[in-house]
Design a protein around this motif. Sequence first.
Motif, PDB file in Angstrom:
ATOM      1  N   MET A   1       0.835  -1.159   0.000  1.00 23.03           N
ATOM      2  CA  MET A   1       0.000   0.000   0.000  1.00 23.03           C
ATOM      3  C   MET A   1       0.892   1.238   0.000  1.00 23.03           C
ATOM      4  N   ALA A   2       0.571   2.182  -0.836  1.00 24.23           N
ATOM      5  CA  ALA A   2       1.306   3.443  -0.897  1.00 24.23           C
ATOM      6  C   ALA A   2       0.636   4.456   0.018  1.00 24.23           C
ATOM      7  N   GLN A   3       1.452   5.295   0.594  1.00 23.64           N
ATOM      8  CA  GLN A   3       0.926   6.330   1.467  1.00 23.64           C
ATOM      9  C   GLN A   3       1.524   7.654   1.041  1.00 23.64           C
ATOM     10  N   LYS A   4       0.690   8.668   0.976  1.00 21.19           N
ATOM     11  CA  LYS A   4       1.156   9.989   0.598  1.00 21.19           C
ATOM     12  C   LYS A   4       0.789  10.951   1.729  1.00 21.19           C
ATOM     13  N   ILE A   5       1.784  11.654   2.220  1.00 16.07           N
ATOM     14  CA  ILE A   5       1.562  12.618   3.284  1.00 16.07           C
ATOM     15  C   ILE A   5       1.593  14.005   2.662  1.00 16.07           C
ATOM     16  N   VAL A   6       0.553  14.773   2.911  1.00 17.39           N
ATOM     17  CA  VAL A   6       0.461  16.119   2.373  1.00 17.39           C
ATOM     18  C   VAL A   6       0.494  17.101   3.540  1.00 17.39           C
ATOM     19  N   THR A   7       1.412  18.046   3.478  1.00 16.57           N
ATOM     20  CA  THR A   7       1.496  19.083   4.486  1.00 16.57           C
ATOM     21  C   THR A   7       0.947  20.367   3.890  1.00 16.57           C
ATOM     22  N   VAL A   8      -0.004  20.972   4.573  1.00 13.25           N
ATOM     23  CA  VAL A   8      -0.615  22.204   4.103  1.00 13.25           C
ATOM     24  C   VAL A   8      -0.121  23.343   4.985  1.00 13.25           C
ATOM     25  N   TYR A   9       0.417  24.366   4.360  1.00 10.35           N
ATOM     26  CA  TYR A   9       0.907  25.535   5.074  1.00 10.35           C
ATOM     27  C   TYR A   9      -0.124  26.649   4.968  1.00 10.35           C
ATOM     28  N   SER A  10      -0.438  27.264   6.096  1.00  4.13           N
ATOM     29  CA  SER A  10      -1.434  28.328   6.132  1.00  4.13           C
ATOM     30  C   SER A  10      -0.843  29.589   6.730  1.00  4.13           C
ATOM     31  N   ASP A  11      -1.283  30.715   6.193  1.00  3.00           N
ATOM     32  CA  ASP A  11      -0.910  32.017   6.720  1.00  3.00           C
ATOM     33  C   ASP A  11      -1.686  32.225   8.026  1.00  3.00           C
ATOM     34  N   ASP A  12      -0.973  32.500   9.119  1.00  2.00           N
ATOM     35  CA  ASP A  12      -1.627  32.677  10.413  1.00  2.00           C
ATOM     36  C   ASP A  12      -2.542  33.897  10.451  1.00  2.00           C
ATOM     37  N   LEU A  13      -2.248  34.905   9.665  1.00  2.00           N
ATOM     38  CA  LEU A  13      -3.039  36.131   9.686  1.00  2.00           C
ATOM     39  C   LEU A  13      -4.366  35.965   8.948  1.00  2.00           C
ATOM     40  N   THR A  14      -4.319  35.334   7.778  1.00  2.00           N
ATOM     41  CA  THR A  14      -5.520  35.233   6.946  1.00  2.00           C
ATOM     42  C   THR A  14      -6.120  33.835   6.888  1.00  2.00           C
ATOM     43  N   GLY A  15      -5.336  32.825   7.273  1.00  2.00           N
ATOM     44  CA  GLY A  15      -5.811  31.449   7.160  1.00  2.00           C
ATOM     45  C   GLY A  15      -5.686  30.887   5.745  1.00  2.00           C
ATOM     46  N   THR A  16      -5.102  31.654   4.843  1.00  2.00           N
ATOM     47  CA  THR A  16      -4.936  31.250   3.456  1.00  2.00           C
ATOM     48  C   THR A  16      -3.866  30.168   3.329  1.00  2.00           C
ATOM     49  N   ASP A  17      -4.177  29.090   2.596  1.00  2.00           N
ATOM     50  CA  ASP A  17      -3.193  28.040   2.330  1.00  2.00           C
ATOM     51  C   ASP A  17      -2.281  28.483   1.190  1.00  2.00           C
ATOM     52  N   SER A  18      -0.976  28.219   1.341  1.00  2.00           N
ATOM     53  CA  SER A  18      -0.019  28.617   0.315  1.00  2.00           C
ATOM     54  C   SER A  18       1.269  27.831   0.480  1.00  2.00           C
ATOM     55  N   ASP A  19       1.927  27.526  -0.640  1.00  2.00           N
ATOM     56  CA  ASP A  19       3.249  26.888  -0.614  1.00  2.00           C
ATOM     57  C   ASP A  19       4.339  27.896  -0.253  1.00  2.00           C
ATOM     58  N   ARG A  97      20.911  23.143   4.114  1.00  2.00           N
ATOM     59  CA  ARG A  97      19.779  22.992   5.021  1.00  2.00           C
ATOM     60  C   ARG A  97      18.673  22.176   4.365  1.00  2.00           C
ATOM     61  N   VAL A  98      18.080  21.269   5.122  1.00  2.00           N
ATOM     62  CA  VAL A  98      16.946  20.486   4.635  1.00  2.00           C
ATOM     63  C   VAL A  98      15.720  21.392   4.677  1.00  2.00           C
ATOM     64  N   PRO A  99      14.978  21.522   3.578  1.00  2.00           N
ATOM     65  CA  PRO A  99      13.817  22.410   3.561  1.00  2.00           C
ATOM     66  C   PRO A  99      12.800  22.060   4.649  1.00  2.00           C
ATOM     67  N   LYS A 100      12.151  23.091   5.178  1.00  2.00           N
ATOM     68  CA  LYS A 100      11.164  22.929   6.241  1.00  2.00           C
ATOM     69  C   LYS A 100      10.049  21.974   5.819  1.00  2.00           C
ATOM     70  N   LYS A 101       9.642  22.063   4.574  1.00  2.00           N
ATOM     71  CA  LYS A 101       8.567  21.207   4.072  1.00  2.00           C
ATOM     72  C   LYS A 101       8.931  19.725   4.240  1.00  2.00           C
ATOM     73  N   ILE A 102      10.186  19.380   3.968  1.00  2.00           N
ATOM     74  CA  ILE A 102      10.636  17.991   4.089  1.00  2.00           C
ATOM     75  C   ILE A 102      10.775  17.609   5.557  1.00  2.00           C
ATOM     76  N   ARG A 103      11.333  18.497   6.396  1.00  2.00           N
ATOM     77  CA  ARG A 103      11.442  18.197   7.835  1.00  2.00           C
ATOM     78  C   ARG A 103      10.066  17.985   8.444  1.00  2.00           C
ATOM     79  N   ASP A 104       9.092  18.831   8.056  1.00  2.00           N
ATOM     80  CA  ASP A 104       7.733  18.688   8.585  1.00  2.00           C
ATOM     81  C   ASP A 104       7.117  17.354   8.168  1.00  2.00           C
ATOM     82  N   ALA A 105       7.343  16.951   6.913  1.00  2.00           N
ATOM     83  CA  ALA A 105       6.829  15.648   6.446  1.00  2.00           C
ATOM     84  C   ALA A 105       7.486  14.512   7.203  1.00  2.00           C
TER      85      ALA A 105
END
Length: 110
Positions: A1-19, A97-105
Amino acid sequence: MAQKIVTVYSDDLTGTDSDEVSTHRFSLNGVDYEIDLTPENYDKLDAALRPFIEKGRKLGRTKGMGRMRRGVADGPSAEEVRAWARENGYEVNDRGRVPKKIRDAFDASH
């Protein structure tokens, strides 16, 4: 079984999701703050603080920042995170430096 982990980043001020969200730190009255902002909202924060920063006296980094860095070093090494990232389909450089996105995953998977 394959598993895909998706990390969503949101702006704390507006709640907008963005890479493009990144974390910023600042202090006021001895209290340290951290906020995740898109570049547009960081520009607003910078514009609001800029007059005070330009007139203020720079003190340098506090001891608290050093303690936090040491705490990070106690976690997995960059090589461990890179190995995990490659095994899980992420592209990661051999150096730097290892990107934050990868460390978070990595953190989310452990």
